[in-house]
Design a protein around this motif. Sequence first.
Motif, PDB file in Angstrom:
ATOM      1  N   GLU A  76       0.821  -1.202   0.000  1.00  0.00           N
ATOM      2  CA  GLU A  76       0.000   0.000   0.000  1.00  0.00           C
ATOM      3  C   GLU A  76       0.864   1.265   0.000  1.00  0.00           C
ATOM      4  O   GLU A  76       0.530   2.255  -0.656  1.00  0.00           O
ATOM      5  CB  GLU A  76      -0.944  -0.002   1.198  1.00  0.00           C
ATOM      6  CG  GLU A  76      -1.778   1.264   1.353  1.00  0.00           C
ATOM      7  CD  GLU A  76      -2.710   1.558   0.186  1.00  0.00           C
ATOM      8  OE1 GLU A  76      -3.248   2.681   0.130  1.00  0.00           O
ATOM      9  OE2 GLU A  76      -2.914   0.674  -0.684  1.00  0.00           O
ATOM     10  N   ILE A  77       1.983   1.236   0.704  1.00  0.00           N
ATOM     11  CA  ILE A  77       2.888   2.385   0.705  1.00  0.00           C
ATOM     12  C   ILE A  77       3.388   2.654  -0.710  1.00  0.00           C
ATOM     13  O   ILE A  77       3.457   3.818  -1.157  1.00  0.00           O
ATOM     14  CB  ILE A  77       4.079   2.149   1.664  1.00  0.00           C
ATOM     15  CG1 ILE A  77       3.617   2.250   3.128  1.00  0.00           C
ATOM     16  CG2 ILE A  77       5.218   3.127   1.380  1.00  0.00           C
ATOM     17  CD1 ILE A  77       3.141   3.630   3.556  1.00  0.00           C
ATOM     18  N   ARG A  78       3.708   1.615  -1.451  1.00  0.00           N
ATOM     19  CA  ARG A  78       4.229   1.804  -2.815  1.00  0.00           C
ATOM     20  C   ARG A  78       3.150   2.243  -3.791  1.00  0.00           C
ATOM     21  O   ARG A  78       3.466   2.770  -4.857  1.00  0.00           O
ATOM     22  CB  ARG A  78       4.953   0.532  -3.267  1.00  0.00           C
ATOM     23  CG  ARG A  78       6.267   0.388  -2.529  1.00  0.00           C
ATOM     24  CD  ARG A  78       7.012  -0.882  -2.776  1.00  0.00           C
ATOM     25  NE  ARG A  78       8.266  -0.851  -2.012  1.00  0.00           N
ATOM     26  CZ  ARG A  78       9.061  -1.890  -1.848  1.00  0.00           C
ATOM     27  NH1 ARG A  78       8.738  -3.075  -2.373  1.00  0.00           N
ATOM     28  NH2 ARG A  78      10.175  -1.771  -1.150  1.00  0.00           N
ATOM     29  N   ARG A  79       1.897   2.038  -3.442  1.00  0.00           N
ATOM     30  CA  ARG A  79       0.825   2.648  -4.228  1.00  0.00           C
ATOM     31  C   ARG A  79       0.688   4.124  -3.859  1.00  0.00           C
ATOM     32  O   ARG A  79       0.467   4.968  -4.715  1.00  0.00           O
ATOM     33  CB  ARG A  79      -0.506   1.928  -3.994  1.00  0.00           C
ATOM     34  CG  ARG A  79      -1.609   2.427  -4.937  1.00  0.00           C
ATOM     35  CD  ARG A  79      -2.988   2.070  -4.450  1.00  0.00           C
ATOM     36  NE  ARG A  79      -3.334   2.732  -3.200  1.00  0.00           N
ATOM     37  CZ  ARG A  79      -3.688   4.015  -3.110  1.00  0.00           C
ATOM     38  NH1 ARG A  79      -3.693   4.803  -4.180  1.00  0.00           N
ATOM     39  NH2 ARG A  79      -3.996   4.536  -1.939  1.00  0.00           N
ATOM     40  N   ARG A  80       0.825   4.422  -2.566  1.00  0.00           N
ATOM     41  CA  ARG A  80       0.634   5.798  -2.099  1.00  0.00           C
ATOM     42  C   ARG A  80       1.788   6.724  -2.479  1.00  0.00           C
ATOM     43  O   ARG A  80       1.589   7.930  -2.575  1.00  0.00           O
ATOM     44  CB  ARG A  80       0.464   5.813  -0.576  1.00  0.00           C
ATOM     45  CG  ARG A  80      -0.811   5.166  -0.078  1.00  0.00           C
ATOM     46  CD  ARG A  80      -0.994   5.421   1.410  1.00  0.00           C
ATOM     47  NE  ARG A  80      -2.145   4.698   1.935  1.00  0.00           N
ATOM     48  CZ  ARG A  80      -2.695   4.926   3.121  1.00  0.00           C
ATOM     49  NH1 ARG A  80      -2.173   5.870   3.911  1.00  0.00           N
ATOM     50  NH2 ARG A  80      -3.731   4.237   3.535  1.00  0.00           N
ATOM     51  N   VAL A  81       2.977   6.175  -2.621  1.00  0.00           N
ATOM     52  CA  VAL A  81       4.155   6.982  -2.958  1.00  0.00           C
ATOM     53  C   VAL A  81       4.639   6.567  -4.342  1.00  0.00           C
ATOM     54  O   VAL A  81       5.254   5.518  -4.510  1.00  0.00           O
ATOM     55  CB  VAL A  81       5.287   6.812  -1.927  1.00  0.00           C
ATOM     56  CG1 VAL A  81       6.481   7.686  -2.293  1.00  0.00           C
ATOM     57  CG2 VAL A  81       4.795   7.142  -0.526  1.00  0.00           C
ATOM     58  N   GLY A  82       4.344   7.387  -5.346  1.00  0.00           N
ATOM     59  CA  GLY A  82       4.723   7.086  -6.716  1.00  0.00           C
ATOM     60  C   GLY A  82       5.991   7.841  -7.094  1.00  0.00           C
ATOM     61  O   GLY A  82       6.052   9.061  -6.937  1.00  0.00           O
ATOM     62  N   VAL A  83       6.986   7.123  -7.575  1.00  0.00           N
ATOM     63  CA  VAL A  83       8.270   7.728  -7.920  1.00  0.00           C
ATOM     64  C   VAL A  83       8.417   7.807  -9.439  1.00  0.00           C
ATOM     65  O   VAL A  83       8.269   6.792 -10.133  1.00  0.00           O
ATOM     66  CB  VAL A  83       9.442   6.928  -7.319  1.00  0.00           C
ATOM     67  CG1 VAL A  83      10.769   7.584  -7.673  1.00  0.00           C
ATOM     68  CG2 VAL A  83       9.300   6.820  -5.802  1.00  0.00           C
ATOM     69  N   VAL A  84       8.685   9.008  -9.933  1.00  0.00           N
ATOM     70  CA  VAL A  84       8.975   9.212 -11.358  1.00  0.00           C
ATOM     71  C   VAL A  84      10.491   9.318 -11.494  1.00  0.00           C
ATOM     72  O   VAL A  84      11.108  10.272 -11.019  1.00  0.00           O
ATOM     73  CB  VAL A  84       8.301  10.488 -11.897  1.00  0.00           C
ATOM     74  CG1 VAL A  84       8.608  10.656 -13.390  1.00  0.00           C
ATOM     75  CG2 VAL A  84       6.798  10.442 -11.671  1.00  0.00           C
ATOM     76  N   PHE A  85      11.097   8.313 -12.117  1.00  0.00           N
ATOM     77  CA  PHE A  85      12.551   8.251 -12.209  1.00  0.00           C
ATOM     78  C   PHE A  85      13.104   9.330 -13.134  1.00  0.00           C
ATOM     79  O   PHE A  85      12.409   9.833 -14.026  1.00  0.00           O
ATOM     80  CB  PHE A  85      13.001   6.875 -12.708  1.00  0.00           C
ATOM     81  CG  PHE A  85      12.551   5.733 -11.848  1.00  0.00           C
ATOM     82  CD1 PHE A  85      12.676   5.773 -10.466  1.00  0.00           C
ATOM     83  CD2 PHE A  85      11.991   4.602 -12.415  1.00  0.00           C
ATOM     84  CE1 PHE A  85      12.271   4.719  -9.672  1.00  0.00           C
ATOM     85  CE2 PHE A  85      11.580   3.536 -11.638  1.00  0.00           C
ATOM     86  CZ  PHE A  85      11.719   3.588 -10.262  1.00  0.00           C
TER      87      PHE A  85
END
Length: 244
Positions: A76-85
């Motif tokens: 769920e954390i990785r859904r909530r925090v989206g990283v654009v490389f």
Amino acid sequence: MTPALQVEGLAYAYPDGTQALFGVDLRVDPGERVAVLGPNGAGKTTLVMHLNGVLQAGAGSISVAGLPVSKANLKEIRRRVGVVFQDPDDQLFMPTVGEDVAFGPANFGVTGAALESAVASALNAVGMAHLTDKSPLHLSFGQRRRVAVATVLACDPEIMVLDEPSANLEPIARRELAEVLLSLDRTMLMVTHDLPYALQLCPRSILIDGGVIVADGPTEKILADTDLLAQHRLELPYGFQIPA
């Protein structure tokens, strides 16, 4: 108001013993856009890698919209925090733009009409809907950067983290991306060396050096402090003036 991001006393040392963060405290409220500034090796990337659980804190705590960043909550954390490389080619690997944007939400269990809607909404938000069936290989670098943003948007994150979003963009693509990012109603952290871009996009900045936050305030005020910038090896482009 529950903060979008709460970091308290975050410390971290790499396995070789190098201490990268020394007790970082940071609160970001929903809807804020915050630039993360600092010289190379300051701890910016290390901080960001804690936000979605890639690194585990040696001390301290992090929560995203009230949910602790822990192994039990990683999906769920990785859904909530989206990283654009920084390099969109690290993010785009499917045969078509639409499939790339669908990959993330599908991985989180979105299917059918809801998945189609998430993809269409994300591509519309970045102005790339007309390229849904195109191969990412046939897009310009600026277009690929915007599609990479769409891959994150499609997951409906609480926070978007952008790593050097203006890097390697020609002026027109740089402006187009800025317009897209300013139009999004999202909490954002933007790691950047591009100080004018930070001023354009982020009302607030934090300056990290030596693993601690040495300044936190209005971007305009931080960038106007030439002594502070010089002390931490940052410099505005030649001739650039902070608006009065």
